[in-house]
Design a protein around this motif. Structure first.
Motif, PDB file in Angstrom:
ATOM      1  N   VAL A   1      17.388  18.607  -1.775  1.00  0.00           N
ATOM      2  CA  VAL A   1      18.759  18.850  -1.335  1.00  0.00           C
ATOM      3  C   VAL A   1      19.332  17.583  -0.711  1.00  0.00           C
ATOM      4  CG1 VAL A   1      20.213  20.161   0.250  1.00  0.00           C
ATOM      5  CG2 VAL A   1      18.308  21.283  -0.911  1.00  0.00           C
ATOM      6  N   VAL A   2      20.521  17.165  -1.167  1.00  0.00           N
ATOM      7  CA  VAL A   2      21.308  16.139  -0.489  1.00  0.00           C
ATOM      8  C   VAL A   2      22.304  16.867   0.404  1.00  0.00           C
ATOM      9  CG1 VAL A   2      22.894  14.204  -0.749  1.00  0.00           C
ATOM     10  CG2 VAL A   2      21.019  14.511  -2.376  1.00  0.00           C
ATOM     11  N   LEU A   3      22.220  16.665   1.695  1.00  0.00           N
ATOM     12  CA  LEU A   3      22.984  17.484   2.635  1.00  0.00           C
ATOM     13  C   LEU A   3      24.474  17.150   2.649  1.00  0.00           C
ATOM     14  CD1 LEU A   3      20.405  17.484   5.559  1.00  0.00           C
ATOM     15  CD2 LEU A   3      21.063  19.443   4.161  1.00  0.00           C
ATOM     16  N   VAL A   4      24.812  15.883   2.412  1.00  0.00           N
ATOM     17  CA  VAL A   4      26.214  15.468   2.448  1.00  0.00           C
ATOM     18  C   VAL A   4      26.520  14.692   1.168  1.00  0.00           C
ATOM     19  CG1 VAL A   4      28.013  14.470   3.914  1.00  0.00           C
ATOM     20  CG2 VAL A   4      25.844  15.170   4.944  1.00  0.00           C
ATOM     21  N   PRO A   5      26.592  15.368   0.033  1.00  0.00           N
ATOM     22  CA  PRO A   5      26.694  14.663  -1.251  1.00  0.00           C
ATOM     23  C   PRO A   5      27.999  13.919  -1.460  1.00  0.00           C
ATOM     24  CG  PRO A   5      26.966  17.032  -1.566  1.00  0.00           C
ATOM     25  CD  PRO A   5      26.542  16.832  -0.141  1.00  0.00           C
ATOM     26  N   ASP A   6      29.048  14.236  -0.693  1.00  0.00           N
ATOM     27  CA  ASP A   6      30.345  13.607  -0.917  1.00  0.00           C
ATOM     28  C   ASP A   6      30.510  12.293  -0.169  1.00  0.00           C
ATOM     29  OD1 ASP A   6      30.317  14.964   1.528  1.00  0.00           O
ATOM     30  OD2 ASP A   6      32.483  15.245   1.544  1.00  0.00           O
ATOM     31  N   GLN A   7      29.501  11.895   0.622  1.00  0.00           N
ATOM     32  CA  GLN A   7      29.587  10.652   1.374  1.00  0.00           C
ATOM     33  C   GLN A   7      28.725   9.567   0.718  1.00  0.00           C
ATOM     34  OE1 GLN A   7      31.351   9.648   3.983  1.00  0.00           O
ATOM     35  NE2 GLN A   7      32.394  11.587   4.376  1.00  0.00           N
ATOM     36  N   PRO A   8      29.236   8.334   0.612  1.00  0.00           N
ATOM     37  CA  PRO A   8      28.427   7.266   0.011  1.00  0.00           C
ATOM     38  C   PRO A   8      27.291   6.802   0.910  1.00  0.00           C
ATOM     39  CG  PRO A   8      30.500   6.377   0.819  1.00  0.00           C
ATOM     40  CD  PRO A   8      30.598   7.872   0.952  1.00  0.00           C
ATOM     41  N   PHE A   9      27.373   7.141   2.208  1.00  0.00           N
ATOM     42  CA  PHE A   9      26.380   6.697   3.185  1.00  0.00           C
ATOM     43  C   PHE A   9      26.326   7.735   4.299  1.00  0.00           C
ATOM     44  CE2 PHE A   9      25.407   4.379   7.142  1.00  0.00           C
ATOM     45  CZ  PHE A   9      24.228   3.717   6.809  1.00  0.00           C
ATOM     46  N   SER A  10      25.123   8.242   4.575  1.00  0.00           N
ATOM     47  CA  SER A  10      24.961   9.193   5.680  1.00  0.00           C
ATOM     48  C   SER A  10      23.557   9.022   6.247  1.00  0.00           C
ATOM     49  CB  SER A  10      25.203  10.637   5.226  1.00  0.00           C
ATOM     50  OG  SER A  10      24.387  10.974   4.113  1.00  0.00           O
TER      51      SER A  10
ATOM     52  N   GLY B   1      30.239  22.409   5.420  1.00  0.00           N
ATOM     53  CA  GLY B   1      31.135  21.520   4.678  1.00  0.00           C
ATOM     54  C   GLY B   1      32.449  21.265   5.359  1.00  0.00           C
ATOM     55  N   ARG B   2      32.502  21.505   6.691  1.00  0.00           N
ATOM     56  CA  ARG B   2      33.720  21.242   7.460  1.00  0.00           C
ATOM     57  C   ARG B   2      33.369  20.354   8.658  1.00  0.00           C
ATOM     58  NH1 ARG B   2      36.241  26.427   9.511  1.00  0.00           N
ATOM     59  NH2 ARG B   2      37.930  24.983  10.034  1.00  0.00           N
ATOM     60  N   PRO B   3      32.986  19.108   8.409  1.00  0.00           N
ATOM     61  CA  PRO B   3      32.573  18.245   9.519  1.00  0.00           C
ATOM     62  C   PRO B   3      33.727  17.907  10.452  1.00  0.00           C
ATOM     63  CG  PRO B   3      32.759  16.971   7.502  1.00  0.00           C
ATOM     64  CD  PRO B   3      32.915  18.412   7.112  1.00  0.00           C
ATOM     65  N   ARG B   4      33.411  17.865  11.741  1.00  0.00           N
ATOM     66  CA  ARG B   4      34.370  17.455  12.768  1.00  0.00           C
ATOM     67  C   ARG B   4      33.913  16.113  13.351  1.00  0.00           C
ATOM     68  NH1 ARG B   4      33.734  23.035  11.393  1.00  0.00           N
ATOM     69  NH2 ARG B   4      35.267  24.309  12.497  1.00  0.00           N
ATOM     70  N   MET B   5      34.874  15.275  13.663  1.00  0.00           N
ATOM     71  CA  MET B   5      34.542  14.005  14.276  1.00  0.00           C
ATOM     72  C   MET B   5      34.073  14.228  15.721  1.00  0.00           C
ATOM     73  SD  MET B   5      35.502  11.199  16.303  1.00  0.00           S
ATOM     74  CE  MET B   5      37.279  11.131  16.543  1.00  0.00           C
ATOM     75  N   VAL B   6      32.946  13.633  16.056  1.00  0.00           N
ATOM     76  CA  VAL B   6      32.408  13.685  17.414  1.00  0.00           C
ATOM     77  C   VAL B   6      32.760  12.420  18.177  1.00  0.00           C
ATOM     78  CG1 VAL B   6      30.272  13.743  18.792  1.00  0.00           C
ATOM     79  CG2 VAL B   6      30.519  15.220  16.779  1.00  0.00           C
ATOM     80  N   HIS B   7      32.448  11.276  17.570  1.00  0.00           N
ATOM     81  CA  HIS B   7      32.670  10.010  18.276  1.00  0.00           C
ATOM     82  C   HIS B   7      32.712   8.872  17.271  1.00  0.00           C
ATOM     83  CE1 HIS B   7      33.039   7.629  21.811  1.00  0.00           C
ATOM     84  NE2 HIS B   7      31.869   7.021  21.705  1.00  0.00           N
ATOM     85  N   ARG B   8      33.690   7.988  17.458  1.00  0.00           N
ATOM     86  CA  ARG B   8      33.800   6.782  16.654  1.00  0.00           C
ATOM     87  C   ARG B   8      33.764   5.559  17.560  1.00  0.00           C
ATOM     88  NH1 ARG B   8      38.729   6.734  12.510  1.00  0.00           N
ATOM     89  NH2 ARG B   8      37.997   4.568  12.500  1.00  0.00           N
ATOM     90  N   PRO B   9      33.333   4.418  17.038  1.00  0.00           N
ATOM     91  CA  PRO B   9      33.301   3.221  17.888  1.00  0.00           C
ATOM     92  C   PRO B   9      34.699   2.809  18.318  1.00  0.00           C
ATOM     93  CG  PRO B   9      32.824   2.665  15.587  1.00  0.00           C
ATOM     94  CD  PRO B   9      32.815   4.159  15.680  1.00  0.00           C
ATOM     95  N   HIS B  10      34.793   2.360  19.586  1.00  0.00           N
ATOM     96  CA  HIS B  10      36.091   1.960  20.123  1.00  0.00           C
ATOM     97  C   HIS B  10      35.971   0.876  21.190  1.00  0.00           C
ATOM     98  CE1 HIS B  10      34.494   4.972  22.876  1.00  0.00           C
ATOM     99  NE2 HIS B  10      35.228   4.404  23.802  1.00  0.00           N
ATOM    100  N   GLU B  11      34.739   0.505  21.556  1.00  0.00           N
ATOM    101  CA  GLU B  11      34.517  -0.465  22.618  1.00  0.00           C
ATOM    102  C   GLU B  11      33.969  -1.772  22.054  1.00  0.00           C
ATOM    103  OE1 GLU B  11      35.139  -0.167  25.763  1.00  0.00           O
ATOM    104  OE2 GLU B  11      35.022   1.939  26.376  1.00  0.00           O
TER     105      GLU B  11
END
Length: 316
Positions: free
Chosen positions: A111-120, A167-177
């Motif tokens: 199983v590929v858990l996140v098939p729609d992403q090029p990198f995970s 299949g409904r991922p929510r953003m938790v944290h992105r780099p900003h510093e």
């Protein structure tokens, strides 16, 4: 009183994840593969200090590179979440493998858990008090939004079973510093970016709130360290601490433990303490090795004396 000194295991053992099961601790990490073709060394300990190698845990489904294993136990089965590179010519993709023994062998479930992403990468399974499982993981963000920067960030999705995401991922944290910088002028996806990174999610629930700890910066450099965001629900929204600009929980101990991060958490043998398990470089820079330190809460905020490189009281 028993003591320990970091690192607690002498060989390379990056991205350490520790599972407590059946009276023992099992540690899984990123390191070179075994001669029999398996990936991910697995260790066992009665006390978080003395570790016995048990070989390698994963029977790979092909691929060339394997990162950051984490293991969940559910209904009598152990599930290993990890990323693999080179399967079907693809970059790192999240996969899951299963075993009936915490030491393995773990066999890939196909199983590929996140098939729609090029990198995970960097899957972190989290079970809430109501029994619902969530998977925190990392993907790349190429668009600028608010004060977020281009690079690798953390999302979370609900699990419908141990091998399937909603299949409904929510953003938790992105780099900003600034301290989240991975590399200036990095060529990615056919363009050049000042690439920033937050990765290695590890979630703790404390006083009804969900703390997602993360590692930021460049994993091989001094700026790598551990901080957190917090939410009232596993799916967020997540809030940053008021003070920023640095890793708030753990950062480099110059000349001794460099770039501490990619941590997990586990209870002490008697269950009264929480310990952070993480990797760090020594001054020789020959490998990232497993370290431990006690986590405490000061006025409702997570804190630790780590990284430590001198004798300390062992977990109790």
């Amino acid at each position: 009183m028993a003591e320990y000194v970091n690192p607690v295991y002498p060989a390379t053992f990056a991205d350490p994840f520790v599972l407590r099961h059946g009276g023992f601790y099992y540690a899984y990490g990123t390191a070179p593969g075994n001669a029999d073709g398996r990936a991910f060394p697995v260790l066992r300990s009665p006390d978080l200090v003395h570790w016995e190698p048990l070989g390698h845990a994963l029977v790979p489904p092909g691929g060339t590179d394997f990162w950051a294993p984490e293991v969940a136990w559910h209904d009598g089965t152990f599930y290993m979440y990890y990323s693999a590179q080179g399967i079907d010519g693809r970059d790192h993709q999240l996969r899951v493998a299963t075993s009936t023994d915490p030491a393995g062998p773990f066999v890939d479930a196909g199983v590929v858990l996140v098939p729609d992403q090029p990198f995970s990468i960097d899957a972190h399974p989290f079970k809430d008090d109501d029994g619902q499982w969530y998977l925190f993981y990392c993907v790349d963000f190429l668009e600028l939004e608010d004060d977020h920067r281009v690079g690798t960030g953390i999302v979370v999705d609900r699990m419908t079973d141990m091998k399937t995401l909603e299949g409904r991922p929510r953003m938790v944290h992105r780099p900003h510093e600034d301290w989240h910088l991975f590399l200036n002028q990095r060529t990615m996806y056919g363009k050049v970016y000042d690439w920033h990174t937050v990765e290695g999610a590890a979630v703790l629930k404390h006083d009804g709130r969900y703390y997602c700890f993360y590692s930021g910066g460049a994993w091989e450099k001094d700026n790598y360290g551990v901080s957190w965001v917090v939410a009232d629900h596993p799916l967020g929204p997540y809030r940053r601490p008021e003070e920023g600009g640095r890793a708030l929980l753990m950062s480099t101990l110059q000349g001794q433990l460099i770039g501490p991060g990619h941590n997990s958490f586990v209870a002490s043998p008697a269950g009264g303490e929480t310990w952070i398990v993480y990797h760090a470089w020594g001054p020789d820079r020959t490998g990232r090795r497993m370290c431990i330190d006690r986590l405490r809460w000061d006025d409702g905020r997570p804190a630790t004396d780590g990284p430590t490189a001198s004798p300390r009281p062992a977990p109790v």
